[in-house]
Design an enzyme around this catalytic site. Structure first.
Site, PDB file in Angstrom:
ATOM      1  N   PRO A  13       6.304  46.838  18.329  1.00 43.13           N
ATOM      2  CA  PRO A  13       6.059  45.474  18.956  1.00 43.13           C
ATOM      3  C   PRO A  13       4.754  44.973  18.422  1.00 43.13           C
ATOM      4  O   PRO A  13       3.591  45.607  18.560  1.00 43.13           O
ATOM      5  CB  PRO A  13       6.183  45.808  20.467  1.00 43.13           C
ATOM      6  CG  PRO A  13       5.692  47.321  20.931  1.00 43.13           C
ATOM      7  CD  PRO A  13       6.576  47.915  19.529  1.00 43.13           C
ATOM      8  N   ASN A  14       5.009  43.612  18.255  1.00 45.75           N
ATOM      9  CA  ASN A  14       3.701  42.591  18.082  1.00 45.75           C
ATOM     10  C   ASN A  14       3.340  42.747  16.676  1.00 45.75           C
ATOM     11  O   ASN A  14       2.553  42.029  16.053  1.00 45.75           O
ATOM     12  CB  ASN A  14       2.597  42.716  19.219  1.00 45.75           C
ATOM     13  CG  ASN A  14       2.906  42.465  20.292  1.00 45.75           C
ATOM     14  OD1 ASN A  14       3.571  41.239  20.738  1.00 45.75           O
ATOM     15  ND2 ASN A  14       2.928  43.395  21.277  1.00 45.75           N
ATOM     16  N   ARG A  21      -3.220  36.793  14.076  1.00 47.17           N
ATOM     17  CA  ARG A  21      -4.349  36.925  14.815  1.00 47.17           C
ATOM     18  C   ARG A  21      -4.859  38.179  14.815  1.00 47.17           C
ATOM     19  O   ARG A  21      -4.640  39.092  14.169  1.00 47.17           O
ATOM     20  CB  ARG A  21      -3.305  36.926  16.266  1.00 47.17           C
ATOM     21  CG  ARG A  21      -2.400  35.768  16.768  1.00 47.17           C
ATOM     22  CD  ARG A  21      -2.995  34.521  17.344  1.00 47.17           C
ATOM     23  NE  ARG A  21      -3.458  35.136  18.588  1.00 47.17           N
ATOM     24  CZ  ARG A  21      -2.795  35.374  19.758  1.00 47.17           C
ATOM     25  NH1 ARG A  21      -1.758  34.811  19.870  1.00 47.17           N
ATOM     26  NH2 ARG A  21      -3.365  35.778  20.827  1.00 47.17           N
ATOM     27  N   TYR A  26      -7.173  44.160  12.985  1.00 45.85           N
ATOM     28  CA  TYR A  26      -5.737  44.484  12.307  1.00 45.85           C
ATOM     29  C   TYR A  26      -5.760  44.143  10.846  1.00 45.85           C
ATOM     30  O   TYR A  26      -4.927  44.385  10.269  1.00 45.85           O
ATOM     31  CB  TYR A  26      -4.575  43.938  12.982  1.00 45.85           C
ATOM     32  CG  TYR A  26      -4.614  44.647  14.376  1.00 45.85           C
ATOM     33  CD1 TYR A  26      -4.399  46.150  14.814  1.00 45.85           C
ATOM     34  CD2 TYR A  26      -4.483  43.832  15.575  1.00 45.85           C
ATOM     35  CE1 TYR A  26      -4.392  46.391  16.049  1.00 45.85           C
ATOM     36  CE2 TYR A  26      -4.467  44.270  16.823  1.00 45.85           C
ATOM     37  CZ  TYR A  26      -4.252  45.951  17.156  1.00 45.85           C
ATOM     38  OH  TYR A  26      -4.151  46.377  18.212  1.00 45.85           O
ATOM     39  N   ASN A  75       4.606  53.162  12.721  1.00 45.18           N
ATOM     40  CA  ASN A  75       3.756  52.785  13.527  1.00 45.18           C
ATOM     41  C   ASN A  75       4.393  52.276  14.772  1.00 45.18           C
ATOM     42  O   ASN A  75       4.928  51.237  14.789  1.00 45.18           O
ATOM     43  CB  ASN A  75       3.013  51.380  12.872  1.00 45.18           C
ATOM     44  CG  ASN A  75       1.750  50.839  13.593  1.00 45.18           C
ATOM     45  OD1 ASN A  75       1.805  51.097  14.956  1.00 45.18           O
ATOM     46  ND2 ASN A  75       0.993  50.267  13.145  1.00 45.18           N
ATOM     47  N   ALA A  78       2.077  49.692  20.756  1.00 43.45           N
ATOM     48  CA  ALA A  78       1.826  49.824  22.115  1.00 43.45           C
ATOM     49  C   ALA A  78       3.028  51.055  22.686  1.00 43.45           C
ATOM     50  O   ALA A  78       2.439  51.917  23.578  1.00 43.45           O
ATOM     51  CB  ALA A  78       1.989  48.954  22.877  1.00 43.45           C
ATOM     52  N   GLU A  99       2.832  59.494  12.092  1.00 43.77           N
ATOM     53  CA  GLU A  99       2.531  58.346  12.881  1.00 43.77           C
ATOM     54  C   GLU A  99       1.510  57.778  12.417  1.00 43.77           C
ATOM     55  O   GLU A  99       0.332  58.245  11.675  1.00 43.77           O
ATOM     56  CB  GLU A  99       1.783  59.132  14.292  1.00 43.77           C
ATOM     57  CG  GLU A  99       1.417  58.103  15.227  1.00 43.77           C
ATOM     58  CD  GLU A  99       0.952  58.681  16.547  1.00 43.77           C
ATOM     59  OE1 GLU A  99       0.765  59.918  16.814  1.00 43.77           O
ATOM     60  OE2 GLU A  99       0.379  57.909  17.312  1.00 43.77           O
ATOM     61  N   HIS A 101      -1.408  54.224  12.356  1.00 39.63           N
ATOM     62  CA  HIS A 101      -1.773  53.032  13.210  1.00 39.63           C
ATOM     63  C   HIS A 101      -2.853  52.574  12.160  1.00 39.63           C
ATOM     64  O   HIS A 101      -3.658  52.820  11.288  1.00 39.63           O
ATOM     65  CB  HIS A 101      -2.759  53.451  14.393  1.00 39.63           C
ATOM     66  CG  HIS A 101      -1.725  54.164  15.363  1.00 39.63           C
ATOM     67  ND1 HIS A 101      -1.014  53.350  16.155  1.00 39.63           N
ATOM     68  CD2 HIS A 101      -1.544  55.302  15.584  1.00 39.63           C
ATOM     69  CE1 HIS A 101      -0.260  54.137  17.073  1.00 39.63           C
ATOM     70  NE2 HIS A 101      -0.715  55.515  16.718  1.00 39.63           N
ATOM     71  N   ARG A 108     -10.844  53.147  20.573  1.00 40.24           N
ATOM     72  CA  ARG A 108     -10.634  52.128  21.421  1.00 40.24           C
ATOM     73  C   ARG A 108     -10.674  52.150  22.853  1.00 40.24           C
ATOM     74  O   ARG A 108     -11.112  53.340  23.334  1.00 40.24           O
ATOM     75  CB  ARG A 108      -9.261  51.211  20.850  1.00 40.24           C
ATOM     76  CG  ARG A 108      -9.553  50.774  19.135  1.00 40.24           C
ATOM     77  CD  ARG A 108      -8.435  50.105  18.823  1.00 40.24           C
ATOM     78  NE  ARG A 108      -8.344  48.839  19.331  1.00 40.24           N
ATOM     79  CZ  ARG A 108      -7.121  47.980  19.358  1.00 40.24           C
ATOM     80  NH1 ARG A 108      -6.150  48.816  18.673  1.00 40.24           N
ATOM     81  NH2 ARG A 108      -7.038  47.103  19.976  1.00 40.24           N
ATOM     82  N   ARG A 112      -5.439  53.440  25.041  1.00 48.42           N
ATOM     83  CA  ARG A 112      -4.912  53.828  23.798  1.00 48.42           C
ATOM     84  C   ARG A 112      -5.090  55.300  23.346  1.00 48.42           C
ATOM     85  O   ARG A 112      -4.618  55.661  22.215  1.00 48.42           O
ATOM     86  CB  ARG A 112      -5.460  53.115  22.829  1.00 48.42           C
ATOM     87  CG  ARG A 112      -5.142  51.267  22.840  1.00 48.42           C
ATOM     88  CD  ARG A 112      -5.884  50.448  21.908  1.00 48.42           C
ATOM     89  NE  ARG A 112      -5.903  49.238  22.308  1.00 48.42           N
ATOM     90  CZ  ARG A 112      -4.954  48.301  22.384  1.00 48.42           C
ATOM     91  NH1 ARG A 112      -3.815  48.604  21.813  1.00 48.42           N
ATOM     92  NH2 ARG A 112      -5.222  47.178  22.764  1.00 48.42           N
TER      93      ARG A 112
HETATM   94  O1  CA2 Z   1      -3.675  49.888  15.145  1.00 54.25           O
HETATM   95  C1  CA2 Z   1      -2.396  49.811  15.305  1.00 54.25           C
HETATM   96  O2  CA2 Z   1      -1.619  49.797  14.185  1.00 54.25           O
HETATM   97  C2  CA2 Z   1      -1.683  50.038  16.726  1.00 54.25           C
HETATM   98  O3  CA2 Z   1      -0.594  50.942  16.677  1.00 54.25           O
HETATM   99  C3  CA2 Z   1      -1.492  48.455  16.898  1.00 54.25           C
HETATM  100  C4  CA2 Z   1      -0.834  48.182  18.093  1.00 54.25           C
HETATM  101  C5  CA2 Z   1      -1.850  48.694  19.470  1.00 54.25           C
HETATM  102  O4  CA2 Z   1      -0.973  48.578  20.682  1.00 54.25           O
HETATM  103  C6  CA2 Z   1      -2.025  50.164  19.245  1.00 54.25           C
HETATM  104  O5  CA2 Z   1      -2.768  50.867  20.197  1.00 54.25           O
HETATM  105  C7  CA2 Z   1      -2.538  50.635  17.756  1.00 54.25           C
HETATM  106  C8  CA2 Z   1      -0.891  46.575  18.551  1.00 54.25           C
HETATM  107  C9  CA2 Z   1       0.000  45.865  17.587  1.00 54.25           C
HETATM  108  C10 CA2 Z   1      -0.246  44.561  17.791  1.00 54.25           C
HETATM  109  O6  CA2 Z   1      -0.500  43.836  16.642  1.00 54.25           O
HETATM  110  C11 CA2 Z   1      -0.990  42.706  16.700  1.00 54.25           C
HETATM  111  C12 CA2 Z   1      -1.354  41.778  15.614  1.00 54.25           C
HETATM  112  C13 CA2 Z   1      -1.909  40.749  15.347  1.00 54.25           C
HETATM  113  C14 CA2 Z   1      -2.048  40.069  16.739  1.00 54.25           C
HETATM  114  C15 CA2 Z   1      -1.728  40.505  17.805  1.00 54.25           C
HETATM  115  C16 CA2 Z   1      -1.163  41.857  17.586  1.00 54.25           C
END
Ligand code: CA2
Length: 148
Positions: A13-14, A21, A26, A75, A78, A99, A101, A108, A112
């Site tokens: 997700p996301n 963003r 990221y 990946n 969340a 896995e 990330h 963090r 997490r």
């Molecule tokens: O670091 C990663 O790849 C994560 O899997 C990204 C997840 C986070 O919940 C994990 O703890 C680590 C979040 C992905 C959300 O991605 C966004 C990208 C741009 C703007 C907002 C969110």
């Protein structure tokens, strides 16, 4: 293994928001940019690259990997921190699971630090930004070659 290795790269997700963003955390690559980097690194191996915001869809796709995939890169975003369903689906696989990330969740927030995916994965790559996807593709190809 089929003659041409098949890598499934699943994104949770996301991650569709990448590049739009939070570039400080990221990076600036979009998910489409990252898919191109995976395909380039795969050097002829087939890459099935997908993203969903839905936990059950991820479970379905992990189950699908039991049929056509030689390795799975995930990946979980969340859901990695919350999902026993992902853990259980991964445990039913007999192919290498990586896995992945972009950020390093261990550095963090405390929420997490738990991963339900790590204990069902062959290995974990975290903290290298978009380059981590290329590292994961390389690792997957090495693991597939070693198992052949
Ligand atoms: O670091 C990663 O790849 C994560 O899997 C990204 C997840 C986070 O919940 C994990 O703890 C680590 C979040 C992905 C959300 O991605 C966004 C990208 C741009 C703007 C907002 C969110």
């Amino acid at each position: 293994m089929s003659e041409t290795p098949v890598l499934h790269v699943l994104n949770g997700p996301n991650l569709n928001l990448l590049g739009v963003r939070e570039p400080d955390i990221y990076g600036r690559d979009t998910l489409a940019d990252i898919e191109r980097r995976c395909v380039a690194t795969a050097a002829g191996a087939e890459v099935v690259f997908r993203q969903t915001n839905h936990e059950g869809v991820l479970v379905d796709w992990i189950q699908e990997a039991r049929e056509g995939a030689d390795a799975l890169i995930l990946n979980p975003a969340a859901y990695g921190h919350t999902s026993v369903a992902l853990h259980d689906a991964l445990k039913a696989l007999s192919i290498p699971v990586i896995e992945l990330h972009l950020s390093n969740p261990a550095a963090r927030e405390a929420f997490r630090h738990r991963s339900y995916v790590s204990s069902a994965a062959t290995g974990v790559i975290a903290g290298f930004g978009a380059a981590g996807y290329e590292l994961a593709v390389q690792a997957a190809l090495i693991l597939i070659r070693e198992r052949a």
